[in-house]
Design a protein around this motif. Sequence first.
Motif, mmCIF file in Angstrom:
data_model
loop_
_atom_site.group_PDB
_atom_site.id
_atom_site.type_symbol
_atom_site.label_atom_id
_atom_site.label_comp_id
_atom_site.label_asym_id
_atom_site.label_seq_id
_atom_site.Cartn_x
_atom_site.Cartn_y
_atom_site.Cartn_z
ATOM 1 N N ALA A 1 -30.795 66.617 -7.112
ATOM 2 C CA ALA A 1 -31.645 65.490 -6.730
ATOM 3 C C ALA A 1 -32.011 65.624 -5.257
ATOM 4 O O ALA A 1 -31.467 66.471 -4.540
ATOM 5 N N VAL A 2 -32.913 64.767 -4.839
ATOM 6 C CA VAL A 2 -33.149 64.585 -3.410
ATOM 7 C C VAL A 2 -32.232 63.462 -2.943
ATOM 8 O O VAL A 2 -32.199 62.388 -3.548
ATOM 9 N N TYR A 3 -31.489 63.736 -1.902
ATOM 10 C CA TYR A 3 -30.516 62.775 -1.383
ATOM 11 C C TYR A 3 -31.058 62.151 -0.094
ATOM 12 O O TYR A 3 -31.538 62.860 0.796
ATOM 13 N N TYR A 4 -30.967 60.838 -0.038
ATOM 14 C CA TYR A 4 -31.484 60.072 1.084
ATOM 15 C C TYR A 4 -30.367 59.247 1.732
ATOM 16 O O TYR A 4 -29.477 58.755 1.039
ATOM 17 N N CYS A 5 -30.483 59.063 3.034
ATOM 18 C CA CYS A 5 -29.661 58.055 3.677
ATOM 19 C C CYS A 5 -30.585 56.972 4.230
ATOM 20 O O CYS A 5 -31.772 57.208 4.478
ATOM 21 N N ALA A 6 -30.037 55.798 4.373
ATOM 22 C CA ALA A 6 -30.830 54.661 4.816
ATOM 23 C C ALA A 6 -29.934 53.660 5.532
ATOM 24 O O ALA A 6 -28.740 53.573 5.263
ATOM 25 N N PHE B 1 -28.327 57.500 -1.111
ATOM 26 C CA PHE B 1 -29.011 57.345 -2.384
ATOM 27 C C PHE B 1 -29.436 58.723 -2.874
ATOM 28 O O PHE B 1 -29.456 59.679 -2.108
ATOM 29 N N ARG B 2 -29.823 58.785 -4.131
ATOM 30 C CA ARG B 2 -30.404 60.023 -4.626
ATOM 31 C C ARG B 2 -31.457 59.701 -5.680
ATOM 32 O O ARG B 2 -31.414 58.643 -6.317
ATOM 33 N N GLN B 3 -32.360 60.643 -5.837
ATOM 34 C CA GLN B 3 -33.390 60.506 -6.866
ATOM 35 C C GLN B 3 -33.633 61.865 -7.496
ATOM 36 O O GLN B 3 -34.028 62.812 -6.807
ATOM 37 N N ALA B 4 -33.387 61.926 -8.783
ATOM 38 C CA ALA B 4 -33.627 63.152 -9.538
ATOM 39 C C ALA B 4 -35.036 63.094 -10.119
ATOM 40 O O ALA B 4 -35.595 62.011 -10.308
ATOM 41 N N PRO B 5 -35.614 64.246 -10.432
ATOM 42 C CA PRO B 5 -36.969 64.263 -10.993
ATOM 43 C C PRO B 5 -37.055 63.407 -12.252
ATOM 44 O O PRO B 5 -36.222 63.519 -13.155
ATOM 45 N N GLY B 6 -38.058 62.535 -12.269
ATOM 46 C CA GLY B 6 -38.273 61.704 -13.432
ATOM 47 C C GLY B 6 -37.326 60.541 -13.583
ATOM 48 O O GLY B 6 -37.360 59.830 -14.591
ATOM 49 N N LYS B 7 -36.469 60.324 -12.598
ATOM 50 C CA LYS B 7 -35.500 59.238 -12.675
ATOM 51 C C LYS B 7 -35.673 58.290 -11.501
ATOM 52 O O LYS B 7 -36.262 58.637 -10.481
ATOM 53 N N GLU B 8 -35.130 57.103 -11.667
ATOM 54 C CA GLU B 8 -35.178 56.133 -10.587
ATOM 55 C C GLU B 8 -34.150 56.485 -9.506
ATOM 56 O O GLU B 8 -33.134 57.126 -9.772
ATOM 57 N N ARG B 9 -34.441 56.009 -8.324
ATOM 58 C CA ARG B 9 -33.490 56.179 -7.239
ATOM 59 C C ARG B 9 -32.221 55.393 -7.537
ATOM 60 O O ARG B 9 -32.282 54.263 -8.018
ATOM 61 N N GLU B 10 -31.086 55.981 -7.256
ATOM 62 C CA GLU B 10 -29.827 55.294 -7.480
ATOM 63 C C GLU B 10 -28.958 55.348 -6.221
ATOM 64 O O GLU B 10 -28.993 56.323 -5.465
ATOM 65 N N THR C 1 -16.142 50.555 2.413
ATOM 66 C CA THR C 1 -17.012 51.486 1.703
ATOM 67 C C THR C 1 -17.200 51.018 0.271
ATOM 68 O O THR C 1 -16.303 50.398 -0.312
ATOM 69 N N TYR C 2 -18.359 51.296 -0.267
ATOM 70 C CA TYR C 2 -18.675 50.975 -1.651
ATOM 71 C C TYR C 2 -19.180 52.234 -2.342
ATOM 72 O O TYR C 2 -19.866 53.049 -1.732
ATOM 73 N N TYR C 3 -18.854 52.349 -3.605
ATOM 74 C CA TYR C 3 -19.341 53.459 -4.407
ATOM 75 C C TYR C 3 -19.846 52.929 -5.733
ATOM 76 O O TYR C 3 -19.232 52.059 -6.347
ATOM 77 N N THR C 4 -20.952 53.471 -6.186
ATOM 78 C CA THR C 4 -21.373 53.226 -7.555
ATOM 79 C C THR C 4 -20.305 53.831 -8.466
ATOM 80 O O THR C 4 -19.773 54.908 -8.177
ATOM 81 N N ASP C 5 -19.965 53.122 -9.521
ATOM 82 C CA ASP C 5 -18.837 53.535 -10.360
ATOM 83 C C ASP C 5 -18.917 55.000 -10.783
ATOM 84 O O ASP C 5 -17.914 55.723 -10.759
ATOM 85 N N SER C 6 -20.092 55.442 -11.168
ATOM 86 C CA SER C 6 -20.231 56.808 -11.670
ATOM 87 C C SER C 6 -20.041 57.849 -10.580
ATOM 88 O O SER C 6 -19.886 59.038 -10.859
ATOM 89 N N MET C 7 -20.064 57.408 -9.321
ATOM 90 C CA MET C 7 -19.941 58.341 -8.201
ATOM 91 C C MET C 7 -18.523 58.397 -7.632
ATOM 92 O O MET C 7 -18.241 59.240 -6.778
#
Length: 126
Positions: free
Chosen positions: A92-97, A37-46, A58-64
């Motif tokens: 952005a800050v990138y997270y794994c989960a 996942f990632r979260q940019a300043p002022g934006k929701e996590r995507e 594997t799955y990808y969000t279309d924009s990615m």
Amino acid sequence: QVQVAESGGGLVQPGGSLRLSCAASGIPLNTYAVGWFRQAPGKEREEISCISRSGGITYYTDSMKGRFTISRDNAKNTVYLQMSSLKPEDTAVYYCAAPGGTAGRCPRDHTAFDYWGRGTQVTVSS
């Protein structure tokens, strides 16, 4: 105690590449699906992508799609996110989960991800 940790972030120029890594202690990461996942300043996590326990799905969000590639090395208990052709808007800050209770499958619901890392900063700038 479960700890998930991302690494590999940093400053990269536009058009450059980075590979992020995700590792965990306290859980055998090689038995879990893992999402990035990632979260940019002022934006929701995507969500960026998710990979099943075996790595076969594997799955990808279309924009990615196209610039990001998720993979895993179960012998090393590590999941990777290869990022290429990076743009300033990828900053952005990138997270794994990892989700518990899904038997190694990627969940549709982000709330199913139980174990989160603290994130690694990726900055794309010239």
